[in-house]
Design an enzyme around this catalytic site. Structure first.
Site, PDB file in Angstrom:
ATOM      1  N   PHE A 129       0.846  -1.188   0.000  1.00 45.80           N
ATOM      2  CA  PHE A 129       0.000   0.000   0.000  1.00 45.80           C
ATOM      3  C   PHE A 129       0.883   1.240   0.000  1.00 45.80           C
ATOM      4  O   PHE A 129       1.859   1.320   0.754  1.00 45.80           O
ATOM      5  CB  PHE A 129      -0.927   0.007   1.219  1.00 45.80           C
ATOM      6  CG  PHE A 129      -1.988   1.061   1.133  1.00 45.80           C
ATOM      7  CD1 PHE A 129      -3.058   0.907   0.271  1.00 45.80           C
ATOM      8  CD2 PHE A 129      -1.892   2.220   1.879  1.00 45.80           C
ATOM      9  CE1 PHE A 129      -4.032   1.891   0.161  1.00 45.80           C
ATOM     10  CE2 PHE A 129      -2.853   3.211   1.774  1.00 45.80           C
ATOM     11  CZ  PHE A 129      -3.934   3.047   0.918  1.00 45.80           C
ATOM     12  N   ASP A 175       1.822  -4.727   8.551  1.00 47.71           N
ATOM     13  CA  ASP A 175       0.645  -3.883   8.379  1.00 47.71           C
ATOM     14  C   ASP A 175      -0.562  -4.812   8.284  1.00 47.71           C
ATOM     15  O   ASP A 175      -0.689  -5.594   7.337  1.00 47.71           O
ATOM     16  CB  ASP A 175       0.797  -3.044   7.106  1.00 47.71           C
ATOM     17  CG  ASP A 175      -0.355  -2.067   6.896  1.00 47.71           C
ATOM     18  OD1 ASP A 175      -1.436  -2.295   7.463  1.00 47.71           O
ATOM     19  OD2 ASP A 175      -0.177  -1.102   6.127  1.00 47.71           O
ATOM     20  N   TYR A 183     -11.066   0.858  10.623  1.00 46.16           N
ATOM     21  CA  TYR A 183     -12.260   1.243   9.867  1.00 46.16           C
ATOM     22  C   TYR A 183     -12.604   0.283   8.735  1.00 46.16           C
ATOM     23  O   TYR A 183     -13.575   0.512   8.015  1.00 46.16           O
ATOM     24  CB  TYR A 183     -12.134   2.675   9.318  1.00 46.16           C
ATOM     25  CG  TYR A 183     -10.896   2.968   8.506  1.00 46.16           C
ATOM     26  CD1 TYR A 183     -10.779   2.544   7.198  1.00 46.16           C
ATOM     27  CD2 TYR A 183      -9.857   3.707   9.050  1.00 46.16           C
ATOM     28  CE1 TYR A 183      -9.652   2.836   6.452  1.00 46.16           C
ATOM     29  CE2 TYR A 183      -8.728   4.007   8.318  1.00 46.16           C
ATOM     30  CZ  TYR A 183      -8.633   3.569   7.018  1.00 46.16           C
ATOM     31  OH  TYR A 183      -7.509   3.850   6.271  1.00 46.16           O
ATOM     32  N   LYS A 184     -11.857  -0.799   8.584  1.00 46.17           N
ATOM     33  CA  LYS A 184     -12.186  -1.783   7.552  1.00 46.17           C
ATOM     34  C   LYS A 184     -12.993  -2.918   8.184  1.00 46.17           C
ATOM     35  O   LYS A 184     -14.151  -2.740   8.545  1.00 46.17           O
ATOM     36  CB  LYS A 184     -10.913  -2.280   6.877  1.00 46.17           C
ATOM     37  CG  LYS A 184     -10.112  -1.176   6.179  1.00 46.17           C
ATOM     38  CD  LYS A 184      -8.882  -1.735   5.489  1.00 46.17           C
ATOM     39  CE  LYS A 184      -7.950  -0.643   4.983  1.00 46.17           C
ATOM     40  NZ  LYS A 184      -8.542   0.181   3.923  1.00 46.17           N
ATOM     41  N   ARG A 229     -12.367  -4.565  -6.884  1.00 45.80           N
ATOM     42  CA  ARG A 229     -12.183  -5.250  -5.598  1.00 45.80           C
ATOM     43  C   ARG A 229     -13.536  -5.519  -4.952  1.00 45.80           C
ATOM     44  O   ARG A 229     -14.396  -4.637  -4.904  1.00 45.80           O
ATOM     45  CB  ARG A 229     -11.338  -4.400  -4.638  1.00 45.80           C
ATOM     46  CG  ARG A 229      -9.892  -4.252  -4.999  1.00 45.80           C
ATOM     47  CD  ARG A 229      -9.072  -3.776  -3.806  1.00 45.80           C
ATOM     48  NE  ARG A 229      -9.684  -2.675  -3.083  1.00 45.80           N
ATOM     49  CZ  ARG A 229      -9.177  -2.124  -1.976  1.00 45.80           C
ATOM     50  NH1 ARG A 229      -8.055  -2.603  -1.464  1.00 45.80           N
ATOM     51  NH2 ARG A 229      -9.778  -1.116  -1.375  1.00 45.80           N
TER      52      ARG A 229
END
Length: 416
Positions: free
Chosen positions: A129, A201, A226-227, A375
């Protein structure tokens, strides 16, 4: 061949099915983007009202003590730690993933500077990322001590990248674009055998993929809430540090919340003992409080059931797409192998952005990542087998009708 009736039966037998009732899911929406932003826990509205109206509105400054605000980063950290194989007092929920990467990278480099100052290479993955790579670049520029970044890609394997010049290995446990899942135990052992410290991560794995940082003997880990943890947009992130490293140094963002006695108002910085030294400034209490609503739901689920359902949903999605959308230029880039797959499926299409916008207009919400990648997040806590069946049906309709060719679906927003 799967049928919709078989999917309905699978939903009826699903041990996680009852958890869906804890979330606010809009009617007419098949939400397949929990890998980017989780949905709203129903408890969040009541909790936010309590924090704003009672704790802030009535308690005012007293709530730092009376409502437990001051200890909230640690208390939430202990809850979150149960989902990632961490012990009590090893995690704090705080700041952003990027800031926590900076803290952990700086700390890891300081350890190596003492033990092996000749190690000047930081290894990551070219397809990591971007914020992870940007933070490495920023650290190298800040230190001005001859550090360099080495990236694993199709021309350089991880095995080739790790040698006695490497100080730190920073990887995402699950790749954000492809959904590839690293074997954390094996990779950490491989790095340690070369004298390399590891930073993981966990942004795309915590809450959806089993993680055991203690068993893996990792050194540092960071991630967002938040995922899959459903903490809310921009919710505070977290940082974990292996106990063997926690008190051997203090991290460079030495704000007053990481001080041993912050209300002494001392001129000189003295780091707190343990993980609290990884706090920096005053915490955002409203957003921090809402993180707990998502964590409490996740803690009701057996992670073995979560993983089993995630893989089953992924298998179903892949099978249905390959059966029903064979006439279209779709390329699966997510590993089929369970041991190498996270909890989202990524498929390339030459006009991926427009296809995704057309899907969203039809109520199937995924997201798009360059280059050409559709995705689809498979969040077991609120997504069912029938949802996957219906989503693929709509994907087929969008592709067959070529509705994605309409001009409005090619217009780019600021966020894709």
């Amino acid at each position: 061949m799967p049928t919709r009736q078989a999917c309905l039966q699978a939903d009826q037998k699903d041990p996680l099915a009852s958890l869906k009732a804890h979330f606010e899911l809009p009617a007419g929406v098949l939400y397949m983007d929990g890998n980017s932003l989780g949905v709203l826990p129903k408890a969040a509205a009541e909790r936010s009202a309590q924090v704003i109206q009672k704790e802030w509105g009535q308690g005012l400054i007293r709530s730092w003590n009376d409502a437990g605000w001051f200890d909230l980063p640690s208390r939430l950290g202990d809850k979150l730690g149960q989902l990632i194989g961490a012990g009590a007092g090893q995690v704090v929920v705080t700041d952003t993933t990027s800031l926590n990467l900076f803290k952990s990278l700086a700390a890891a480099l300081r350890i190596q500077q003492r033990a092996a100052p000749q190690r000047k290479v930081i290894v990551s993955e070219r397809d990591n990322f971007p914020t992870d790579l940007y933070m490495i670049q920023g650290m190298i520029d800040l230190l001005q001590q001859g550090y360099e970044m080495r990236l694993v890609d199709e021309d350089l394997s991880l095995e080739q990248a790790l040698d006695d010049t490497v100080a730190v290995l920073l990887l995402s446990h699950v790749n954000y674009r492809t959904g590839y899942l690293y074997d954390m135990d094996r990779v950490t052992a491989q790095a340690h055998a070369q004298g390399v410290l590891t930073i993981w991560d966990l942004a795309h794995s915590a809450g959806a993929v089993p993680v055991d940082l203690t068993r893996s003997n990792a050194d540092f880990a960071v991630g967002c809430t938040y995922k899959y943890l459903n903490g809310g947009p921009g919710a505070p992130a977290y940082i974990w540090v292996a106990p063997r490293h926690t008190d051997s140094f203090w991290q460079p963002l030495s704000g007053w919340w990481g001080h041993q006695r912050p209300f002494d108002m001392a001129v000189a910085y003295e780091p707190a003992g343990g993980i609290r030294r990884y706090l920096c400034g005053t915490q955002p209490m409203v957003s921090l409080s809402l993180v707990e609503c998502g964590l409490d739901i996740s803690l009701q689920a057996n992670m073995k059931d979560v993983r089993q359902k995630s893989l089953a949903l992924g298998d179903l999605f892949i099978e249905l797409v390959e059966q029903r959308c064979t006439d279209h230029p779709l390329t699966l880039i997510t590993p089929r192998e369970h041991a190498q797959r996270g909890s989202h499926i990524s498929i390339r299409h030459p006009n991926g952005y427009a296809v995704m916008q057309a899907l969203i207009a039809r109520g199937v919400i995924g997201d798009y990542r360059e280059p050409e990648v559709l995705r689809f997040g498979l969040t077991p806590l609120y997504l069912g087998y029938t949802d996957v069946w219906d989503a693929v049906e709509i994907l087929k309709e969008v592709l067959d009708s070529k509705v994605w060719q309409q001009p409005e679906f090619s217009r780019r927003g600021a966020v894709t």
